[in-house]
Write a protein that holds these residues in place. Structure first.
Motif, mmCIF file in Angstrom:
data_model
loop_
_atom_site.group_PDB
_atom_site.id
_atom_site.type_symbol
_atom_site.label_atom_id
_atom_site.label_comp_id
_atom_site.label_asym_id
_atom_site.label_seq_id
_atom_site.Cartn_x
_atom_site.Cartn_y
_atom_site.Cartn_z
ATOM 1 N N GLY A 1 8.424 2.479 -1.708
ATOM 2 C CA GLY A 1 7.901 3.700 -1.115
ATOM 3 C C GLY A 1 8.329 3.838 0.325
ATOM 4 N N ARG B 1 -4.161 2.025 5.536
ATOM 5 C CA ARG B 1 -3.895 3.331 4.915
ATOM 6 C C ARG B 1 -2.913 4.080 5.805
ATOM 7 N N GLU C 1 -0.573 9.119 2.537
ATOM 8 C CA GLU C 1 -1.678 9.373 1.600
ATOM 9 C C GLU C 1 -3.020 9.332 2.327
ATOM 10 N N PRO D 1 0.853 -1.198 0.000
ATOM 11 C CA PRO D 1 0.000 0.000 0.000
ATOM 12 C C PRO D 1 0.887 1.245 0.000
ATOM 13 N N GLU D 2 0.399 2.339 -0.532
ATOM 14 C CA GLU D 2 1.207 3.553 -0.708
ATOM 15 C C GLU D 2 1.917 3.947 0.587
ATOM 16 N N GLN D 3 3.252 4.050 0.543
ATOM 17 C CA GLN D 3 4.059 4.380 1.714
ATOM 18 C C GLN D 3 4.714 5.760 1.621
ATOM 19 N N ALA D 4 4.567 6.431 0.501
ATOM 20 C CA ALA D 4 5.194 7.743 0.344
ATOM 21 C C ALA D 4 4.525 8.768 1.257
#
Length: 417
Positions: free
Chosen positions: A246, A104, A396, A61-64
């Motif tokens: 990420g 998330r 995010e 899952p998005e880590q940035a």
């Protein structure tokens, strides 16, 4: 956690032959911290724990993250991340969401990542190879299956999962499973000031070993031959760099020929455990006590505190709500779980809210809450706080659920509109 446990079938002496009823040799695995220099446990497997038959990348899952610029206090509403257009739980989406791949990212830095998920589906087998996890169960119930045994958890439970422990989350009951996940890049345990030099929780600690729930004895999952069925997938989060990594993290799926829950016994001082916030004994005084008295766990460069229902300050002129304070060295994240949080009345904060008060910004109660609190004898509130000693960036998920208005609530609104 230096609290010795022995579960299942282990030999009288470590690092010696241990055989099953059929005479077959079990495989001993040492799971230990800090390069053989800290807590460890010995697990005895029926199969070789190192065996792999395949591996492939896992797109995490998005880590940035993005910097909290301009520097502002934030109010996040993570419940809305899993809600439909009407603001209610999106039951269809949640039924397909699991506690691992559905997280998330709200906030993060180099030491800790804070995430949130509402899950209705069992997670895959999972291993976090970057650090320990401390997961708070906001609501719902689950069976947490691990290589050590099972934990049955529900509302108010912290689940402390040591680094690289293979486990999975299986929701139980009718309510969705709501989890607040604190992922360290280090180990997470009780504050050192509450421990003896040998690791026992001391008399002035707000909880003791009796309050910690170790897993049940291990039990073997049904095994099968990978040649016929494709093997067992374990999702591994680990350090990474380059494309697709990420936040310095990467993911890999390991395929094993046998189920990893093949342990017949284990012993030692390293294992997952649960602790319920209702078993935390609050420390109070005649005047307002500073946040460290509420500390429950610590990791490298961050601490975890909880604010529980309690009697409040009993000096005749006491001001029960917190004084205004500047976070000189830390960012403060507060997750409002239940109750009536006196200091935030009038700010829009409610159950399920998360606030970020960054270092360099003085903060405290809403002005009207100070007078309203005078004479209070008890606060009925439950919150989980994470203080970090490096600045937190927005993930995010955090950016998606920031209300955009909290920073102006002390002044009654933003200048110019």
């Amino acid at each position: 956690m230096a609290h010795y446990q022995r579960m299942g079938d282990v030999p009288p002496k470590r690092h010696t032959q241990h055989r099953g009823p059929d005479g077959e040799l079990y495989y001993e695995e040492l799971m230990g911290e800090e390069g053989f220099s800290s807590d460890s446990s010995l697990l005895y497997h029926r199969h070789v724990p190192s065996a792999l038959v395949d591996a492939r990348p896992w797109a995490l899952p998005e880590q940035a993250t993005t910097a909290n610029t301009p520097l502002l206090p934030r109010h996040l509403t993570p419940h809305l991340l899993f809600a439909d257009a009407a603001g209610l739980v999106d039951a269809e989406a949640v039924a397909k969401t699991d506690a691992v791949t559905g997280r998330r990212l709200l906030l993060g830095n180099a030491d800790v990542r804070i995430g949130y998920v509402v899950a209705g589906a069992p997670s895959p087998l999972y291993r976090n190879a970057t650090g320990d996890e401390c997961v708070f169960v906001e609501d719902g119930t689950a069976l947490v299956e691990t290589v050590f045994g099972d934990l049955v958890v529900g509302p108010g439970d912290y689940v402390v999962m040591p680094r690289a422990t293979t486990h999975r989350w299986v929701p139980t009951g009718d309510a969705p499973l709501r989890l607040y996940a604190i992922e360290g890049n280090s180990h997470i345990g009780p504050p050192k000031r509450y421990l003896s030099r040998y690791g026992q929780l001391l008399e002035h600690a707000p909880y003791c070993e009796r309050d910690l729930r170790p897993p049940t004895p291990p039990h073997e999952e049904e095994d099968r031959d990978y040649k016929a069925d494709g093997g067992f997938e374990v999702y591994v989060k680990h350090r990474g760099s380059g494309p697709g990594a990420g936040g310095g993290l990467a993911g890999t799926v390991h395929v094993l020929p046998h189920h990893p829950f093949d342990v017949v016994g284990w012993d030692g001082c390293l294992y997952p455990y649960a602790f319920n916030v209702a078993d935390f004994e609050p420390i109070t005084g005649r005047v307002h006590q500073p946040p460290p008295v509420h500390q429950v766990f610590e990791g490298h460069n961050f601490v975890v505190c909880n604010f529980v229902p309690r009697k409040v300050d009993y000096h005749p002129l006491a001001v029960p709500v917190p004084y205004y304070h500047s976070n000189v060295d830390s960012d403060e994240v507060m997750f409002y779980v239940a109750g009536d949080y006196e200091a935030r009345k009038g700010s829009g904060i409610g159950i399920g809210s998360i606030t970020l008060h960054p270092g360099g910004y003085p903060h405290g109660p809403q002005p009207q809450a100070i007078e309203a609190s005078l004479g209070a004898e008890r606060f009925d509130e439950l919150a989980v706080m994470v203080d970090t000693f490096r600045p937190l960036d927005l993930g995010e998920g955090g950016a998606a659920c920031d209300d955009g208005a909290y920073a102006w609530t002390w002044a009654g609104g933003r200048a110019g509109g």
